[in-house]
Design a protein around this motif. Structure first.
Motif, PDB file in Angstrom:
ATOM      1  N   TRP A   1      45.448  30.296  37.622  1.00 64.41           N
ATOM      2  CA  TRP A   1      44.828  31.550  36.252  1.00 64.41           C
ATOM      3  C   TRP A   1      44.248  30.351  35.048  1.00 64.41           C
ATOM      4  O   TRP A   1      43.115  31.392  35.039  1.00 64.41           O
ATOM      5  CB  TRP A   1      45.929  32.188  35.557  1.00 64.41           C
TER       6      TRP A   1
ATOM      7  N   ASP B   1      40.223  31.859  34.804  1.00 66.44           N
ATOM      8  CA  ASP B   1      39.916  32.220  33.168  1.00 66.44           C
ATOM      9  C   ASP B   1      39.361  30.585  32.257  1.00 66.44           C
ATOM     10  O   ASP B   1      38.766  31.369  31.211  1.00 66.44           O
ATOM     11  CB  ASP B   1      41.071  31.905  32.169  1.00 66.44           C
TER      12      ASP B   1
ATOM     13  N   GLU C   1      41.876  39.713  40.652  1.00 64.86           N
ATOM     14  CA  GLU C   1      43.330  40.335  40.383  1.00 64.86           C
ATOM     15  C   GLU C   1      43.163  40.342  38.639  1.00 64.86           C
ATOM     16  O   GLU C   1      43.255  41.711  38.241  1.00 64.86           O
ATOM     17  CB  GLU C   1      44.889  39.671  40.066  1.00 64.86           C
ATOM     18  N   ARG C   2      42.078  39.110  38.405  1.00 69.76           N
ATOM     19  CA  ARG C   2      41.418  39.433  37.477  1.00 69.76           C
ATOM     20  C   ARG C   2      40.533  39.989  37.099  1.00 69.76           C
ATOM     21  O   ARG C   2      40.176  40.777  36.211  1.00 69.76           O
ATOM     22  CB  ARG C   2      40.838  37.992  36.612  1.00 69.76           C
TER      23      ARG C   2
ATOM     24  N   LEU D   1      40.310  43.357  38.464  1.00 69.59           N
ATOM     25  CA  LEU D   1      40.635  43.984  38.932  1.00 69.59           C
ATOM     26  C   LEU D   1      41.482  44.522  36.911  1.00 69.59           C
ATOM     27  O   LEU D   1      41.396  45.952  36.140  1.00 69.59           O
ATOM     28  CB  LEU D   1      41.935  44.303  38.766  1.00 69.59           C
ATOM     29  N   LEU D   2      41.821  43.745  36.094  1.00 71.09           N
ATOM     30  CA  LEU D   2      41.760  43.811  35.062  1.00 71.09           C
ATOM     31  C   LEU D   2      40.433  43.647  33.994  1.00 71.09           C
ATOM     32  O   LEU D   2      40.513  44.434  33.137  1.00 71.09           O
ATOM     33  CB  LEU D   2      43.031  42.872  34.631  1.00 71.09           C
ATOM     34  N   GLN D   3      39.830  43.829  34.484  1.00 77.41           N
ATOM     35  CA  GLN D   3      38.514  43.687  33.697  1.00 77.41           C
ATOM     36  C   GLN D   3      37.360  44.927  33.743  1.00 77.41           C
ATOM     37  O   GLN D   3      36.811  45.097  33.108  1.00 77.41           O
ATOM     38  CB  GLN D   3      37.511  42.230  34.422  1.00 77.41           C
ATOM     39  N   SER D   4      37.763  45.683  35.288  1.00 80.69           N
ATOM     40  CA  SER D   4      37.283  46.688  35.722  1.00 80.69           C
ATOM     41  C   SER D   4      38.096  48.433  35.157  1.00 80.69           C
ATOM     42  O   SER D   4      38.085  49.273  35.803  1.00 80.69           O
ATOM     43  CB  SER D   4      36.921  46.257  36.701  1.00 80.69           C
ATOM     44  N   THR D   5      39.387  48.134  34.604  1.00 77.20           N
ATOM     45  CA  THR D   5      40.211  49.128  33.663  1.00 77.20           C
ATOM     46  C   THR D   5      39.236  50.138  33.387  1.00 77.20           C
ATOM     47  O   THR D   5      38.775  49.525  32.526  1.00 77.20           O
ATOM     48  CB  THR D   5      41.451  48.803  33.094  1.00 77.20           C
TER      49      THR D   5
END
Lengths: 190, 168
Positions: B14, B18, B49-50, B52-56
């Motif tokens: 991660w 990051d 997963e990153r 996904l978090l960035q595209s919410t």
């Protein structure tokens, strides 16, 4: 035309008293400010109050904005402060047992791409729901780092943290988010 | 061959994804992954997963939120309402004098040289017509009504201005 105006130009015009410039700044940032507020206070109506207060406070102190940081960084710092003050004044929240037990449905990442868009939406909804269960500061740091793509240096300014504290907070927030998602996935599977 | 020994785990991957590792650790981990491709799928999953978090999607504020903010901002910019208070207080003072002056006269005259408790005091003679037509009162009322009219006009103009600025 409005799209081509930079924040700096709009700020200069707003400070000169042009109401239109203030309105454009609100339009540009309302979604970001509201999202950060709602993720921190967990309540849409209260988040709208927090977002409005943040804009009013930002406008009041706009002449003091020196441009050393990005305007968004400065604005998010105000939102973070206003939201925390709001939470301090508020009575302790009583979580509904139904809410706590509500499983977060996290679809399988390996699913073939038949209904990929729907899948993506469901995964976003699961993330959104998991963030709702995070403490305010965890939700803020996850939002600022991943969604708004703020650097750790900017997060230090926004949340008034040291670099090592910011790293630790991000690490813990990511772990909590992962735990919530995994726990919910297990709960929904049972 | 260089030894890239790592206590590899999700947290390290991660941090790598990051961009939080030092340049040296970055290079070491990249080299390690080249030598141990079995970790690459895990890194790819973390990348997913990153993303996904960035595209919410961002939350939409309530309808008319921007207009509401601008309205609240315009209200903070308009002059304070305290100036209306002294007009109301002035009117109150004038009317109070109308009531208290004859009452004062009534009480003071009622006890002058009379047998207390036996004879009712006479009502004092107040020239109401004379008072109402007195030039000072007339000028005073004219002044008060002019101030009220100007305040009303100012409020209407300020409201119109703030609405116009929001629409443009």
């Amino acid at each position: 035309m409005a799209e081509t105006l930079t924040d700096e130009v709009l700020i200069a015009r707003a400070v000169q008293g042009q109401q239109q410039a203030y309105a454009l700044l609100v339009e540009r940032y309302e979604h970001y400010v509201f999202t950060l507020a709602v993720r921190m206070v967990k309540h849409r109506e209260e988040a709208a109050e927090v977002a409005q207060d943040s804009f009013l406070r930002a406008f009041r102190y706009l002449p003091d904005f020196r441009g050393e940081a990005r305007f968004s960084t400065w604005l998010y710092r105000i939102v973070h402060t206003v939201a925390l003050n709001h939470l301090r004044k508020k009575k302790p929240e009583v979580h509904s047992l139904d809410d706590a037990a509500r499983p977060i449905r996290l679809p399988d990442a390996q699913h073939p791409d038949g209904a990929q868009q729907l899948e993506q939406q469901e995964r976003h909804a699961a993330i959104h729901q998991a963030i709702e269960h995070l403490p305010a500061d965890d939700a803020a740091i996850i939002t600022l780092f991943y969604l708004y793509e703020n650097s750790l240096e900017e997060i230090c300014q926004i949340m008034e943290l040291s670099m090592s504290n910011a790293k630790t907070k991000l690490f813990r927030a990511r772990h909590r988010l992962k735990t919530i998602l995994e726990t919910s996935a297990v709960r929904s599977a049972l | 061959m260089e030894d890239h020994t790592f206590d590899i785990n999700d947290d390290l991957l991660w941090d790598y994804a990051d961009g939080m590792l030092s340049e040296a650790d970055n290079q070491r981990l990249a080299a390690y992954l080249d030598e141990h491709p079995e970790w690459v799928p895990r890194l790819q999953a973390i990348g997913a997963e990153r993303r996904l978090l960035q595209s919410t999607p961002l939350e939409a504020p309530p309808a008319g939120f921007a207009v509401q903010v601008m309205k609240a901002w315009a209200e903070t910019q308009s002059p304070p309402v305290e100036s209306a208070d002294w007009v109301i207080r002035g009117i109150g003072l004038v009317f109070s004098l109308f009531i208290l002056l004859p009452l004062g006269l009534f009480i003071s005259k009622g006890f002058q040289g009379k047998d207390a408790g036996v004879t009712l005091p006479e009502m004092p003679k107040v020239d109401w017509i004379g008072l109402l037509t007195h030039p000072i009162l007339q000028y005073g009322l004219y002044f008060v009504f002019t101030i009220l009219a100007l305040r009303l006009l100012s409020a209407v103009l300020s409201q119109y201005k703030s609405m116009h600025q929001m629409v443009v």
